[in-house]
Design an enzyme around this catalytic site. Sequence first.
Site, PDB file in Angstrom:
ATOM      1  N   ASP A 103      21.360  10.121 141.749  1.00 34.59           N
ATOM      2  CA  ASP A 103      21.428   9.516 140.410  1.00 34.59           C
ATOM      3  C   ASP A 103      20.076   8.883 140.113  1.00 34.59           C
ATOM      4  O   ASP A 103      19.841   7.708 140.369  1.00 34.59           O
ATOM      5  CB  ASP A 103      22.546   8.482 140.358  1.00 34.59           C
ATOM      6  CG  ASP A 103      22.913   8.102 138.930  1.00 34.59           C
ATOM      7  OD1 ASP A 103      22.232   8.575 137.996  1.00 34.59           O
ATOM      8  OD2 ASP A 103      23.878   7.345 138.747  1.00 34.59           O
ATOM      9  N   ILE A 104      19.163   9.721 139.596  1.00 35.42           N
ATOM     10  CA  ILE A 104      17.774   9.298 139.409  1.00 35.42           C
ATOM     11  C   ILE A 104      17.394   9.170 137.933  1.00 35.42           C
ATOM     12  O   ILE A 104      16.403   8.549 137.597  1.00 35.42           O
ATOM     13  CB  ILE A 104      16.807  10.256 140.121  1.00 35.42           C
ATOM     14  CG1 ILE A 104      16.898  11.677 139.553  1.00 35.42           C
ATOM     15  CG2 ILE A 104      17.081  10.260 141.626  1.00 35.42           C
ATOM     16  CD1 ILE A 104      15.846  12.635 140.067  1.00 35.42           C
ATOM     17  N   LYS A 105      18.160   9.802 137.045  1.00 38.20           N
ATOM     18  CA  LYS A 105      17.994   9.710 135.587  1.00 38.20           C
ATOM     19  C   LYS A 105      16.535   9.843 135.143  1.00 38.20           C
ATOM     20  O   LYS A 105      16.024   9.042 134.360  1.00 38.20           O
ATOM     21  CB  LYS A 105      18.592   8.412 135.055  1.00 38.20           C
ATOM     22  CG  LYS A 105      20.112   8.339 135.199  1.00 38.20           C
ATOM     23  CD  LYS A 105      20.678   7.132 134.487  1.00 38.20           C
ATOM     24  CE  LYS A 105      22.191   7.099 134.592  1.00 38.20           C
ATOM     25  NZ  LYS A 105      22.680   6.777 135.946  1.00 38.20           N
ATOM     26  N   ARG A 106      15.867  10.883 135.624  1.00 38.05           N
ATOM     27  CA  ARG A 106      14.490  11.126 135.203  1.00 38.05           C
ATOM     28  C   ARG A 106      14.478  11.822 133.837  1.00 38.05           C
ATOM     29  O   ARG A 106      15.442  12.491 133.471  1.00 38.05           O
ATOM     30  CB  ARG A 106      13.755  11.972 136.241  1.00 38.05           C
ATOM     31  CG  ARG A 106      13.659  11.333 137.614  1.00 38.05           C
ATOM     32  CD  ARG A 106      12.988   9.962 137.566  1.00 38.05           C
ATOM     33  NE  ARG A 106      12.588   9.502 138.882  1.00 38.05           N
ATOM     34  CZ  ARG A 106      13.141   8.488 139.530  1.00 38.05           C
ATOM     35  NH1 ARG A 106      14.151   7.843 139.006  1.00 38.05           N
ATOM     36  NH2 ARG A 106      12.689   8.114 140.714  1.00 38.05           N
TER      37      ARG A 106
END
Length: 309
Positions: A103-106
């Site tokens: 879950d890095i939401k880049r």
Amino acid sequence: MINKLTAKIQKTQAPIVVGLDPMLNYIPKHIQEKAFKEYGETLEGAAEAIWQFNKEIVDKTYDLIPAVKPQIAMYEQFGIPGIAAFKKTVDYCKEKDLIVIGDIKRGDIGSTSAAYAVGHIGKVQVGSSSYAAFDEDFATINPYMGSDSVKPFMEVCKEEKKGLFVLVKTSNPSSGEFQDQLVNGRPLYELVGEKVAQWGEECMGDTYSYVGAVVGATYPEMGKILRRIMPKAYILVPGYGAQGGQGKDLVHFFNEDGLGAIVNSSRGIIAAYKQEKYAKFGEENFADASRAAAEDMIADINGALEAAK
């Protein structure tokens, strides 16, 4: 990887993902005290406490569940030691044959987006060798900057047979400030959902696409619409439990085959021992409380799906 995720969900009969999002106040005192005794009240001590907390939860739940979702910010706040704990967690979960959703939401563009993709789900070239740096199986990404931010991830997905979850309609209360705004008479989240479906057609697994979507449990009616718009996209559903979502609210996120969605719970599982329902386990047996919470979540969702047939 989408084929493996689908197969693991079918095998476990558990369409859930455990969010490994540790905060220090979730971690029982005995784990913190042991880590601080060894490393002091330092970033290294905090990272060690997080790692030991995660490991025990994984040990008690990995046979029940198909996947985990570590949120990288919870590790980044502790600097380099925190990032090392993130990597140890990813590696350990993969040793247990769990699917890891980073879950890095880049959401950047061009070479920056490509670097994020390579670092998290691809391989980086170093001289004549290549290395999987973080090596998650899926990554969450923000599509606000359009196809320029998504396509570099898609290229890596094709090469590595890994996957994405694109933010479409998020569970937080203020998401509508942008996501619900009308564009040519239609809410923006519907238009993003259509793009996800288009991108997904370029990256198909056996039944579902490598390109999935994030749609919050807190908006079940919108989930029903988006399910129709994105029939071949797996939907990652945050917002269960602590944010108010329940199994009966989630049936429309699934397809008629009983697949197509995976529901996340983070603190509802990893900090279950703090809830009155699971208080009997106590701090010492926090991971047993997590297992019980996971079992209850699985039963709730499967019961709702069965009732909806």
